[in-house]
Design a protein around this motif. Sequence first.
Motif, PDB file in Angstrom:
ATOM      1  N   UNK A   1      45.150  36.662  32.913  1.00 42.66           N
ATOM      2  CA  UNK A   1      44.829  36.564  31.497  1.00 42.66           C
ATOM      3  C   UNK A   1      45.895  35.783  30.744  1.00 42.66           C
ATOM      4  N   UNK A   2      45.647  35.547  29.453  1.00 41.73           N
ATOM      5  CA  UNK A   2      46.518  34.699  28.640  1.00 41.73           C
ATOM      6  C   UNK A   2      47.951  35.206  28.579  1.00 41.73           C
ATOM      7  N   UNK A   3      48.137  36.518  28.563  1.00 40.34           N
ATOM      8  CA  UNK A   3      49.493  37.079  28.473  1.00 40.34           C
ATOM      9  C   UNK A   3      50.183  37.181  29.818  1.00 40.34           C
ATOM     10  N   UNK A   4      49.540  36.691  30.877  1.00 44.59           N
ATOM     11  CA  UNK A   4      50.136  36.723  32.196  1.00 44.59           C
ATOM     12  C   UNK A   4      49.787  37.939  33.017  1.00 44.59           C
ATOM     13  N   UNK A   5      49.131  38.902  32.408  1.00 51.50           N
ATOM     14  CA  UNK A   5      48.711  40.091  33.149  1.00 51.50           C
ATOM     15  C   UNK A   5      47.477  39.768  34.001  1.00 51.50           C
ATOM     16  N   UNK A   6      47.188  40.652  34.932  1.00 54.65           N
ATOM     17  CA  UNK A   6      46.046  40.452  35.827  1.00 54.65           C
ATOM     18  C   UNK A   6      45.056  41.604  35.707  1.00 54.65           C
ATOM     19  N   UNK A   7      43.805  41.309  35.898  1.00 52.82           N
ATOM     20  CA  UNK A   7      42.757  42.319  35.939  1.00 52.82           C
ATOM     21  C   UNK A   7      42.096  42.239  37.311  1.00 52.82           C
ATOM     22  N   UNK A   8      42.213  43.311  38.080  1.00 54.58           N
ATOM     23  CA  UNK A   8      41.642  43.360  39.423  1.00 54.58           C
ATOM     24  C   UNK A   8      40.453  44.303  39.442  1.00 54.58           C
ATOM     25  N   UNK A   9      39.423  43.926  40.168  1.00 60.69           N
ATOM     26  CA  UNK A   9      38.234  44.738  40.300  1.00 60.69           C
ATOM     27  C   UNK A   9      37.732  44.664  41.741  1.00 60.69           C
ATOM     28  N   UNK A  10      37.051  45.711  42.203  1.00 61.13           N
ATOM     29  CA  UNK A  10      36.415  45.626  43.514  1.00 61.13           C
ATOM     30  C   UNK A  10      35.370  44.513  43.529  1.00 61.13           C
TER      31      UNK A  10
ATOM     32  N   UNK B   1      43.756  31.940  35.393  1.00 61.11           N
ATOM     33  CA  UNK B   1      44.046  31.833  36.813  1.00 61.11           C
ATOM     34  C   UNK B   1      43.307  32.873  37.630  1.00 61.11           C
ATOM     35  N   UNK B   2      43.415  32.729  38.929  1.00 55.81           N
ATOM     36  CA  UNK B   2      42.858  33.670  39.901  1.00 55.81           C
ATOM     37  C   UNK B   2      44.017  34.186  40.748  1.00 55.81           C
ATOM     38  N   UNK B   3      44.037  35.498  40.990  1.00 60.64           N
ATOM     39  CA  UNK B   3      45.132  36.107  41.747  1.00 60.64           C
ATOM     40  C   UNK B   3      44.576  37.029  42.823  1.00 60.64           C
ATOM     41  N   UNK B   4      45.391  37.256  43.851  1.00 62.49           N
ATOM     42  CA  UNK B   4      45.050  38.183  44.926  1.00 62.49           C
ATOM     43  C   UNK B   4      46.169  39.201  45.040  1.00 62.49           C
TER      44      UNK B   4
ATOM     45  N   UNK C   1      32.022  44.132  41.115  1.00 68.15           N
ATOM     46  CA  UNK C   1      32.003  45.015  39.944  1.00 68.15           C
ATOM     47  C   UNK C   1      32.139  44.207  38.661  1.00 68.15           C
ATOM     48  N   UNK C   2      31.271  44.474  37.694  1.00 68.59           N
ATOM     49  CA  UNK C   2      31.274  43.714  36.454  1.00 68.59           C
ATOM     50  C   UNK C   2      32.459  44.083  35.581  1.00 68.59           C
ATOM     51  N   UNK C   3      32.942  43.109  34.821  1.00 73.07           N
ATOM     52  CA  UNK C   3      34.026  43.349  33.874  1.00 73.07           C
ATOM     53  C   UNK C   3      33.903  42.353  32.733  1.00 73.07           C
ATOM     54  N   UNK C   4      34.613  42.604  31.655  1.00 78.85           N
ATOM     55  CA  UNK C   4      34.628  41.705  30.498  1.00 78.85           C
ATOM     56  C   UNK C   4      36.061  41.409  30.121  1.00 78.85           C
ATOM     57  N   UNK C   5      36.284  40.239  29.559  1.00 80.62           N
ATOM     58  CA  UNK C   5      37.620  39.861  29.096  1.00 80.62           C
ATOM     59  C   UNK C   5      37.507  39.338  27.668  1.00 80.62           C
ATOM     60  N   UNK C   6      38.596  39.462  26.935  1.00 76.29           N
ATOM     61  CA  UNK C   6      38.674  38.894  25.593  1.00 76.29           C
ATOM     62  C   UNK C   6      39.524  37.640  25.655  1.00 76.29           C
ATOM     63  N   UNK C   7      38.999  36.527  25.221  1.00 70.42           N
ATOM     64  CA  UNK C   7      39.760  35.287  25.271  1.00 70.42           C
ATOM     65  C   UNK C   7      39.527  34.530  26.557  1.00 70.42           C
TER      66      UNK C   7
END
Length: 530
Positions: A488-497, A510-513, A500-506
């Motif tokens: 995300x914009x602040x450098x944090x990551x959102x991981x999901x199985x 990048x993509x991370x593992x 699984x659906x998710x939503x983001x603001x903004x």
Amino acid sequence: MDNELKGKVVAGYQAWFRASEDLDDGWIHWSRKQAPGTGKPSFEIFPDTREYPEDVLYPSGYSQLGDGRESKLFSSRTSQAIDLHFSWAKDYGIDCLALQRFYSEIVPERLESHYNKDHLQFIKASAEKHGRMFYVMYDFSGAARHGDTIVDGCTSDWVIQVEESGLINSPNYACYEGKKIVCLWGLTGLDSWRYPSAKNALALIQWFRNRGYYVIGGFPDNDWALVTDDYAAVYREADMISPWVVGRFGPGGVEKWWEPVFKREREYCIKHGKAYMPVAFPGFAWCSFNGGYANAIPRQSGQFFWDQAKFLLTQGIENIYLAMFDEYDEATAFMKAAEDSTQIPVGESYFLTLSVDGYWLSSDYYLRLAGAVGQHIRSGQPVSEVPPVAHSTGPVYWRNGFEMRDYYHIDKKEHYTATVDIGLFEDKPMQGNVTASVVESSYGKGKYALHIKGTGTYKIATTKIDCKKPLALTYAASIEGIQVGVVLEDGSCMFKPSGEAFSVTGKIYGIAVSIGGGEGFVDAIVLQEA
């Protein structure tokens, strides 16, 4: 219908690729050459054929595509394919398509070729249906062997196929300052074995001008403004000048090459009262049939083309010629093309995809970028430093199978490996002690996969995604401790199985593992609307 070319974006349109459904083996003759040792059509970038009607598609002779579809190619002989192309020109804001008529295909002994009869009427009908302009461009590459017969051959073709057929009477036939346009491409004193002599070139221009037409001269010689020999008279006779630049420079060299060339060409045109239409191209390669390296002039995910457009637009240019609308042979096509390894034949020939240079791009990315050039010409707004269009408008926003392909360098007679998917791009460990690399692996769908080892989080790619709909990341992981997420914009990551659906603001950057420990493999990552 406004059919005045001034202030418009023009794209060169070969409409050349053709089916040979009557051949014994049934596949398509789709290129000027065959891939060495294969007997199959050879071209550099694979088209995206998902929108074509089934009856204009023919087996390519290659294996199935990475997504399991049969590998097929379209035929530009058909009204349906041509109509689709003109619909794209309309949808993406390309004002005019310049129809190339290769002289070697339309000399008198070949008047029954596919370039004649119904083919030209298909062009006319689709241009009128979709409100696009068009004009005829004669390409004289290789025509020198016909000698003085070039003049009669070309002018006879024009009278029969353009004037008497009614093509020239279309309200969509392009004009400049009220005169109908013809382009004569390949006028140069260089390579006398290939291009028309000065005498024949001058005779052609004068014939068309005397008939009341506006003549655009396509000049392969980038020193044309300095010429003092017999060809100097040819350059002075054309109404508009459009010099060829494809292959003349690569990334990082745009302004360095263009500044002195543009200065002398613009000064010449002002001095002699000529209009000027410079050329811009997205990238170039032809390793599959003409030698050289794969991805010889990289597109840089659109930045290379945009650097050219930015330079020309800031000079106040009113017309830009895009090379080319549909030339998959030399990897200059703006038309829809394979996004990644899921859309090229499995495990055979090397084909470029749009994602080889780092960012995942949707198949219409370069059409949208071409349309942005037209918007700038019409609006006069300041030009951004980076391409002003999204990498994708969905439903897929990012995909990576980490695939590479082997190819044979014809000149060096050596084998090389080149990227077809993104691989790792601007990658780095983000947290913990973790490493990642693309390796040959039997895990997953293809020949390669991402190998991740250690404990922590690793950024595998930079992206530019602004999407407002629920998303899902699907992927294949060899152990339970691996997850794929978004940066995300602040450098944090959102991981999901996976799935699984998710939503983001903004925006997503990048993509991370992540891996909880040990080592494993990841493959077939897809970020798409849920």
